[in-house]
Motif scaffolding. Sequence first.
Motif, mmCIF file in Angstrom:
data_model
loop_
_atom_site.group_PDB
_atom_site.id
_atom_site.type_symbol
_atom_site.label_atom_id
_atom_site.label_comp_id
_atom_site.label_asym_id
_atom_site.label_seq_id
_atom_site.Cartn_x
_atom_site.Cartn_y
_atom_site.Cartn_z
ATOM 1 N N UNK A 68 53.951 2.483 -5.764
ATOM 2 C CA UNK A 68 53.488 3.671 -6.469
ATOM 3 C C UNK A 68 52.749 4.594 -5.496
ATOM 4 N N UNK A 69 53.373 5.723 -5.178
ATOM 5 C CA UNK A 69 52.788 6.647 -4.201
ATOM 6 C C UNK A 69 51.437 7.190 -4.652
ATOM 7 N N UNK A 70 51.257 7.397 -5.952
ATOM 8 C CA UNK A 70 49.965 7.894 -6.447
ATOM 9 C C UNK A 70 48.864 6.870 -6.164
ATOM 10 N N UNK A 71 49.165 5.584 -6.347
ATOM 11 C CA UNK A 71 48.186 4.534 -6.037
ATOM 12 C C UNK A 71 47.883 4.494 -4.546
ATOM 13 N N UNK A 72 48.916 4.640 -3.735
ATOM 14 C CA UNK A 72 48.735 4.635 -2.286
ATOM 15 C C UNK A 72 47.860 5.816 -1.859
ATOM 16 N N UNK A 73 48.123 6.975 -2.403
ATOM 17 C CA UNK A 73 47.320 8.158 -2.073
ATOM 18 C C UNK A 73 45.862 7.940 -2.451
ATOM 19 N N UNK A 74 45.638 7.317 -3.610
ATOM 20 C CA UNK A 74 44.268 7.071 -4.078
ATOM 21 C C UNK A 74 43.540 6.084 -3.163
ATOM 22 N N UNK A 79 39.290 5.312 0.757
ATOM 23 C CA UNK A 79 38.841 4.762 2.031
ATOM 24 C C UNK A 79 38.331 5.876 2.947
ATOM 25 N N UNK A 80 38.975 7.025 2.929
ATOM 26 C CA UNK A 80 38.481 8.155 3.726
ATOM 27 C C UNK A 80 37.078 8.550 3.276
ATOM 28 N N UNK A 84 33.688 8.380 5.424
ATOM 29 C CA UNK A 84 32.818 9.552 5.509
ATOM 30 C C UNK A 84 31.366 9.175 5.216
ATOM 31 N N UNK A 85 31.142 8.268 4.261
ATOM 32 C CA UNK A 85 29.764 7.850 3.968
ATOM 33 C C UNK A 85 29.171 7.093 5.153
ATOM 34 N N UNK A 86 30.003 6.316 5.851
ATOM 35 C CA UNK A 86 29.539 5.622 7.053
ATOM 36 C C UNK A 86 29.210 6.648 8.139
ATOM 37 N N UNK A 87 30.067 7.651 8.291
ATOM 38 C CA UNK A 87 29.817 8.701 9.292
ATOM 39 C C UNK A 87 28.526 9.454 8.993
ATOM 40 N N UNK A 112 39.010 5.825 11.896
ATOM 41 C CA UNK A 112 39.526 5.364 10.608
ATOM 42 C C UNK A 112 39.604 6.501 9.595
ATOM 43 N N UNK A 113 38.603 7.348 9.575
ATOM 44 C CA UNK A 113 38.591 8.482 8.641
ATOM 45 C C UNK A 113 39.782 9.395 8.911
ATOM 46 N N UNK A 114 40.019 9.719 10.165
ATOM 47 C CA UNK A 114 41.138 10.585 10.519
ATOM 48 C C UNK A 114 42.477 9.921 10.183
ATOM 49 N N UNK A 115 42.583 8.614 10.419
ATOM 50 C CA UNK A 115 43.816 7.891 10.083
ATOM 51 C C UNK A 115 44.043 7.890 8.570
ATOM 52 N N UNK A 116 42.984 7.688 7.804
ATOM 53 C CA UNK A 116 43.094 7.717 6.332
ATOM 54 C C UNK A 116 43.519 9.096 5.851
ATOM 55 N N UNK A 117 42.897 10.132 6.403
ATOM 56 C CA UNK A 117 43.252 11.501 6.016
ATOM 57 C C UNK A 117 44.720 11.784 6.314
ATOM 58 N N UNK A 118 45.187 11.338 7.465
ATOM 59 C CA UNK A 118 46.579 11.551 7.864
ATOM 60 C C UNK A 118 47.528 10.828 6.910
ATOM 61 N N UNK A 119 47.221 9.579 6.596
ATOM 62 C CA UNK A 119 48.072 8.810 5.679
ATOM 63 C C UNK A 119 48.048 9.418 4.277
#
Length: 143
Positions: A68-74, A79-80, A84-87, A112-119
């Motif tokens: 489910x792409x919607x679940x993957x996007x979520x 995680x991004x 961000x909260x860690x940053x 990790x944040x940039x990788x999450x945003x990209x995905x």
Amino acid sequence: MSAACLNFDDLIEINKPQVAEFQRLAELLPDSDGSPESAPMSRQVHIVEGLLVQTYGIASKLTKETGDLADIAEIWRNLASFCNSVLQALSSLRKRFPSCGTPELYDLALDYKLACDKRHHRVLQELSCQTIEFPKGIFPEPN
């Protein structure tokens, strides 16, 4: 007896207090110069780093197992947000506690944040492609 399930949102919520503890501890400690007083901060850096690495690994596994792409996007969006909260927690701490591993943890969280945003962006693109209607005549009409 039914088995209890934990979803990814729950995992993120479970990890948030550890980041808050990281910030609370930093408020109690004097700036670090590598002294023994900074040992609690070094331990906390390792704890948050472990959470970040583990949560990213879990997200990767979950996204491979769902169709489910919607679940993957979520998952990637959540995680991004966690990254961000860690940053945010590290933004001032990396200067105050440079000998405790905070600059390295900041760099890891940013990666990790940039990788999450990209995905997340790629999954959103895939979702939008699924809604595009092809013009009539491009494909043969079914009989």
